[in-house]
Write an enzyme that holds these catalytic residues in place. Structure first.
Site, PDB file in Angstrom:
ATOM      1  N   SER A 188       0.840  -1.187   0.000  1.00  0.00           N
ATOM      2  CA  SER A 188       0.000   0.000   0.000  1.00  0.00           C
ATOM      3  C   SER A 188       0.881   1.245   0.000  1.00  0.00           C
ATOM      4  O   SER A 188       2.028   1.207   0.471  1.00  0.00           O
ATOM      5  CB  SER A 188      -0.904   0.008   1.242  1.00  0.00           C
ATOM      6  OG  SER A 188      -1.559   1.259   1.389  1.00  0.00           O
ATOM      7  N   TYR A 192      -1.313  -0.925  10.519  1.00  0.00           N
ATOM      8  CA  TYR A 192      -1.469  -1.153   9.078  1.00  0.00           C
ATOM      9  C   TYR A 192      -0.245  -0.648   8.322  1.00  0.00           C
ATOM     10  O   TYR A 192       0.303  -1.359   7.464  1.00  0.00           O
ATOM     11  CB  TYR A 192      -2.727  -0.448   8.579  1.00  0.00           C
ATOM     12  CG  TYR A 192      -3.035  -0.714   7.122  1.00  0.00           C
ATOM     13  CD1 TYR A 192      -3.688  -1.888   6.746  1.00  0.00           C
ATOM     14  CD2 TYR A 192      -2.691   0.192   6.129  1.00  0.00           C
ATOM     15  CE1 TYR A 192      -3.982  -2.147   5.417  1.00  0.00           C
ATOM     16  CE2 TYR A 192      -2.981  -0.052   4.800  1.00  0.00           C
ATOM     17  CZ  TYR A 192      -3.623  -1.226   4.442  1.00  0.00           C
ATOM     18  OH  TYR A 192      -3.905  -1.470   3.124  1.00  0.00           O
TER      19      TYR A 192
END
Length: 284
Positions: free
Chosen positions: A175, A188
């Site tokens: 990401s 995350y």
């Protein structure tokens, strides 16, 4: 001198004097691409919905055999029935379960050529409330499976075989949060940043088996979970928010036999956002 040399070579190519030595180097038709991919055996974690689902559908459209691993039984079963992929319902944070699924795939197909590690969870939690167990749970889903699948594919399987020309492909879906953050995303962001580092570490370790390891870092991808406003599209230099197919097409490209020289890379696909200069709006 280099420019003149290249110009002459291009003139020779256009006049037919230069032999390319390969039909593929002169251009690849969609039929040739499909033929090159159709024999591949592909495994996708997190393939029941979102980006993972688009990846499963893209490889199936190329004629590949595809196995999907996901804890979402309803969507996983629906996807399998719709496109003919195999489906394994399991928790990717359980290494034993992943190993068992891979062993079953090996028994059925003989091998796995492409692994796409797409499973992930995003659970923003204020730093004051994120305890160590919650932090490690995110890593166990977003990071650990990429290591487990790679070790099973290479260290346990490919090491016992003679390397072939294709070798294999591992594609990790990370990401842009690996490079930029906002509050309450520590777990995350850490998992995705670690996945970038794991990608080039695996590249170094798996090179003897002709396995390439790359990562894709999606930016803002519309998976239908929230409405997209026009201002959201305009924020992107490409003029729109991304869609899952944008990531799936990149996976197809990385899996192609002609993409073997791309190795250890993290490719950002975000419509240009992370390269865009930002100026705060003027205030009165």
């Amino acid at each position: 001198m280099a420019d003149n040399y290249l110009e002459k070579r291009m003139d020779d190519y256009r006049s037919g004097k230069l032999s390319t030595g390969s039909r593929r180097s002169a251009g690849v038709t969609s039929r040739a691409v499909k033929s090159a991919l159709s024999q591949l055996r592909v495994m996708v974690t997190g393939g029941a919905s979102g980006i993972g689902l688009a990846i499963v559908e893209a490889f199936r459209a190329e004629g590949c055999r595809v196995a999907s691993i996901d804890i979402d039984r309803v969507n996983g079963t629906r996807t399998s029935q719709a496109n003919g992929s195999r489906y394994y319902c399991l928790d990717v944070s359980d290494p034993t379960a992943i190993t068992s699924a891979m062993e079953d795939i090996f028994a059925r197909w003989g091998d796995i050529d492409v692994i796409v590690n797409c499973a992930g969870v995003f659970s923003p939690t204020p730093i004051e409330q994120c305890d160590p167990d919650g932090f490690m749970k995110i890593l166990s889903v977003n990071l650990l499976p990429a290591y487990v699948t790679a070790s099973r594919l290479a260290a346990r399987r490919k090491a016992a075989q003679s390397p072939n020309n294709y070798g294999g492909r591992i594609i990790n879906i990370t990401s842009t949060r690996a490079f930029q953050s906002e509050p309450s995303t520590e777990a995350y962001s850490a998992s995705k940043g670690a996945l970038v580092a794991l990608t080039h570490a695996l590249m170094a370790s798996l090179s003897p088996y002709n396995i390439t390891v790359n990562a894709i870092a999606p930016g803002w991808i519309d998976t239908g979970h929230y409405p997209i406003r026009e201002i959201d599209n305009l924020w992107h230099p490409s003029g729109r928010v991304g869609v899952a197919r944008d990531i799936a097409r990149a996976c197809i490209w990385l899996a192609h036999p002609d993409s073997a020289f791309i190795n250890g890379e993290t490719i950002t696909i975000d419509g240009g956002v992370t390269r865009k200069m930002y100026y705060p709006p003027e205030t009165e």
